[in-house]
Design a protein around this motif. Sequence first.
Motif, PDB file in Angstrom:
ATOM      1  N   ARG A  83       3.839   0.941  -7.056  1.00 59.60           N
ATOM      2  CA  ARG A  83       3.076   2.156  -6.759  1.00 59.60           C
ATOM      3  C   ARG A  83       1.595   1.951  -7.042  1.00 59.60           C
ATOM      4  N   SER A  84       1.305   1.257  -8.131  1.00 54.78           N
ATOM      5  CA  SER A  84      -0.103   1.040  -8.481  1.00 54.78           C
ATOM      6  C   SER A  84      -0.813   0.178  -7.446  1.00 54.78           C
ATOM      7  N   GLN A  85      -0.108  -0.775  -6.861  1.00 59.96           N
ATOM      8  CA  GLN A  85      -0.726  -1.587  -5.812  1.00 59.96           C
ATOM      9  C   GLN A  85      -1.107  -0.696  -4.620  1.00 59.96           C
ATOM     10  N   ASP A  86      -0.228   0.239  -4.249  1.00 61.06           N
ATOM     11  CA  ASP A  86      -0.542   1.156  -3.145  1.00 61.06           C
ATOM     12  C   ASP A  86      -1.790   1.977  -3.449  1.00 61.06           C
ATOM     13  N   ILE A  87      -1.864   2.522  -4.647  1.00 58.09           N
ATOM     14  CA  ILE A  87      -3.037   3.320  -5.032  1.00 58.09           C
ATOM     15  C   ILE A  87      -4.265   2.422  -5.095  1.00 58.09           C
ATOM     16  N   GLY A  88      -4.121   1.219  -5.620  1.00 57.65           N
ATOM     17  CA  GLY A  88      -5.237   0.277  -5.668  1.00 57.65           C
ATOM     18  C   GLY A  88      -5.808  -0.016  -4.299  1.00 57.65           C
ATOM     19  N   LYS A  89      -4.953  -0.157  -3.305  1.00 56.94           N
ATOM     20  CA  LYS A  89      -5.415  -0.395  -1.926  1.00 56.94           C
ATOM     21  C   LYS A  89      -6.212   0.799  -1.405  1.00 56.94           C
ATOM     22  N   ARG A  90      -5.758   1.989  -1.736  1.00 56.14           N
ATOM     23  CA  ARG A  90      -6.495   3.198  -1.310  1.00 56.14           C
ATOM     24  C   ARG A  90      -7.879   3.229  -1.956  1.00 56.14           C
ATOM     25  N   LEU A  91      -7.944   2.820  -3.220  1.00 58.05           N
ATOM     26  CA  LEU A  91      -9.242   2.784  -3.901  1.00 58.05           C
ATOM     27  C   LEU A  91     -10.179   1.772  -3.240  1.00 58.05           C
ATOM     28  N   LYS A  92      -9.652   0.606  -2.903  1.00 57.87           N
ATOM     29  CA  LYS A  92     -10.465  -0.414  -2.219  1.00 57.87           C
ATOM     30  C   LYS A  92     -10.949   0.112  -0.869  1.00 57.87           C
ATOM     31  N   ASP A  93     -10.087   0.830  -0.166  1.00 56.63           N
ATOM     32  CA  ASP A  93     -10.432   1.365   1.154  1.00 56.63           C
ATOM     33  C   ASP A  93     -11.589   2.361   1.113  1.00 56.63           C
ATOM     34  N   VAL A  94     -11.770   3.039  -0.040  1.00 54.45           N
ATOM     35  CA  VAL A  94     -12.857   4.024  -0.150  1.00 54.45           C
ATOM     36  C   VAL A  94     -14.058   3.481  -0.922  1.00 54.45           C
ATOM     37  N   GLY A  95     -14.089   2.164  -1.129  1.00 54.53           N
ATOM     38  CA  GLY A  95     -15.300   1.559  -1.657  1.00 54.53           C
ATOM     39  C   GLY A  95     -15.318   1.095  -3.094  1.00 54.53           C
ATOM     40  N   PHE A  96     -14.200   1.183  -3.806  1.00 54.84           N
ATOM     41  CA  PHE A  96     -14.181   0.627  -5.162  1.00 54.84           C
ATOM     42  C   PHE A  96     -14.252  -0.892  -5.041  1.00 54.84           C
ATOM     43  N   LYS A  97     -15.174  -1.487  -5.773  1.00 58.16           N
ATOM     44  CA  LYS A  97     -15.463  -2.915  -5.604  1.00 58.16           C
ATOM     45  C   LYS A  97     -14.424  -3.836  -6.252  1.00 58.16           C
ATOM     46  N   GLU A  98     -14.058  -3.541  -7.502  1.00 53.84           N
ATOM     47  CA  GLU A  98     -13.109  -4.389  -8.238  1.00 53.84           C
ATOM     48  C   GLU A  98     -11.920  -3.548  -8.676  1.00 53.84           C
ATOM     49  N   VAL A  99     -10.787  -3.795  -8.041  1.00 52.87           N
ATOM     50  CA  VAL A  99      -9.564  -3.086  -8.400  1.00 52.87           C
ATOM     51  C   VAL A  99      -8.488  -4.134  -8.665  1.00 52.87           C
ATOM     52  N   TYR A 100      -7.834  -4.012  -9.810  1.00 50.11           N
ATOM     53  CA  TYR A 100      -6.800  -4.950 -10.220  1.00 50.11           C
ATOM     54  C   TYR A 100      -5.508  -4.204 -10.513  1.00 50.11           C
ATOM     55  N   ASN A 101      -4.411  -4.800 -10.110  1.00 51.50           N
ATOM     56  CA  ASN A 101      -3.091  -4.276 -10.423  1.00 51.50           C
ATOM     57  C   ASN A 101      -2.586  -5.010 -11.666  1.00 51.50           C
ATOM     58  N   MET A 102      -2.014  -4.274 -12.618  1.00 50.98           N
ATOM     59  CA  MET A 102      -1.481  -4.917 -13.813  1.00 50.98           C
ATOM     60  C   MET A 102      -0.121  -5.534 -13.481  1.00 50.98           C
ATOM     61  N   TYR A 103      -0.055  -6.847 -13.587  1.00 46.77           N
ATOM     62  CA  TYR A 103       1.146  -7.589 -13.243  1.00 46.77           C
ATOM     63  C   TYR A 103       2.331  -7.148 -14.105  1.00 46.77           C
ATOM     64  N   GLY A 104       3.413  -6.794 -13.431  1.00 54.34           N
ATOM     65  CA  GLY A 104       4.632  -6.417 -14.139  1.00 54.34           C
ATOM     66  C   GLY A 104       4.654  -4.995 -14.645  1.00 54.34           C
ATOM     67  N   GLY A 105       3.531  -4.292 -14.500  1.00 52.12           N
ATOM     68  CA  GLY A 105       3.460  -2.900 -14.909  1.00 52.12           C
ATOM     69  C   GLY A 105       3.679  -2.686 -16.393  1.00 52.12           C
ATOM     70  N   LEU A 106       4.008  -1.452 -16.717  1.00 48.32           N
ATOM     71  CA  LEU A 106       4.198  -1.081 -18.122  1.00 48.32           C
ATOM     72  C   LEU A 106       5.375  -1.833 -18.741  1.00 48.32           C
ATOM     73  N   ILE A 107       6.362  -2.173 -17.926  1.00 48.11           N
ATOM     74  CA  ILE A 107       7.510  -2.926 -18.454  1.00 48.11           C
ATOM     75  C   ILE A 107       7.060  -4.287 -18.974  1.00 48.11           C
ATOM     76  N   GLU A 108       6.284  -4.997 -18.186  1.00 48.26           N
ATOM     77  CA  GLU A 108       5.813  -6.319 -18.627  1.00 48.26           C
ATOM     78  C   GLU A 108       4.890  -6.183 -19.844  1.00 48.26           C
ATOM     79  N   TRP A 109       4.041  -5.178 -19.827  1.00 48.52           N
ATOM     80  CA  TRP A 109       3.111  -4.923 -20.932  1.00 48.52           C
ATOM     81  C   TRP A 109       3.885  -4.778 -22.250  1.00 48.52           C
ATOM     82  N   VAL A 110       4.908  -3.938 -22.239  1.00 52.00           N
ATOM     83  CA  VAL A 110       5.700  -3.700 -23.447  1.00 52.00           C
ATOM     84  C   VAL A 110       6.532  -4.928 -23.811  1.00 52.00           C
TER      85      VAL A 110
END
Length: 169
Positions: free
Chosen positions: A108-135
């Motif tokens: 889901r975050s990748q989808d939102i990240g793409k929308r942010l890039k489409d409207v001009g955000f310069k640097e957008v990163y997706n956190m690999y593995g999400g909250l599950i990987e983080w924990v």
Amino acid sequence: MKLSPIRNSVTLVIMLAFFHFSTNLAAQSLAYKTLLFTLYDSDFPVLEPAQLTDLTKYQILDTREKEEFEVSHLKGANWVGYDTFSLNNVASLDKDKPVLVYCTVGARSQDIGKRLKDVGFKEVYNMYGGLIEWVNEGKPIFHGDFQTNKVHTYSKSWGIWLTKGEKVY
């Protein structure tokens, strides 16, 4: 007969879950990585939890639903939602400052990240593995201002990938 992407993902989760339960923990990591490989676009930048040593460098956006965010989130994260996401939710953000998006596993975050890039955000990163990987990597999560071990894993089928913390559905 062509299956929908969601049905394909559910089928893959079930197959990988079988693999997970029939092998050791090291294989589970391989199975999770295989799952993530199928969910992520190769051209969208990701940052692994180990690379995120200073979250204050990012505008952090939690792209899960509100009930997931309320269980736990990254420190300093702003909830923007997924089904309820609106560009109005990010209107006050600086398009020149790096943005880190995350969700449960990163789809889901990748989808939102793409929308942010489409409207001009310069640097957008997706956190690999999400909250599950983080924990799973022992990184802290918060309920409000207090550290917690509870993780909303979206569903029981996604919860199999959480090896640390307390699962909440």
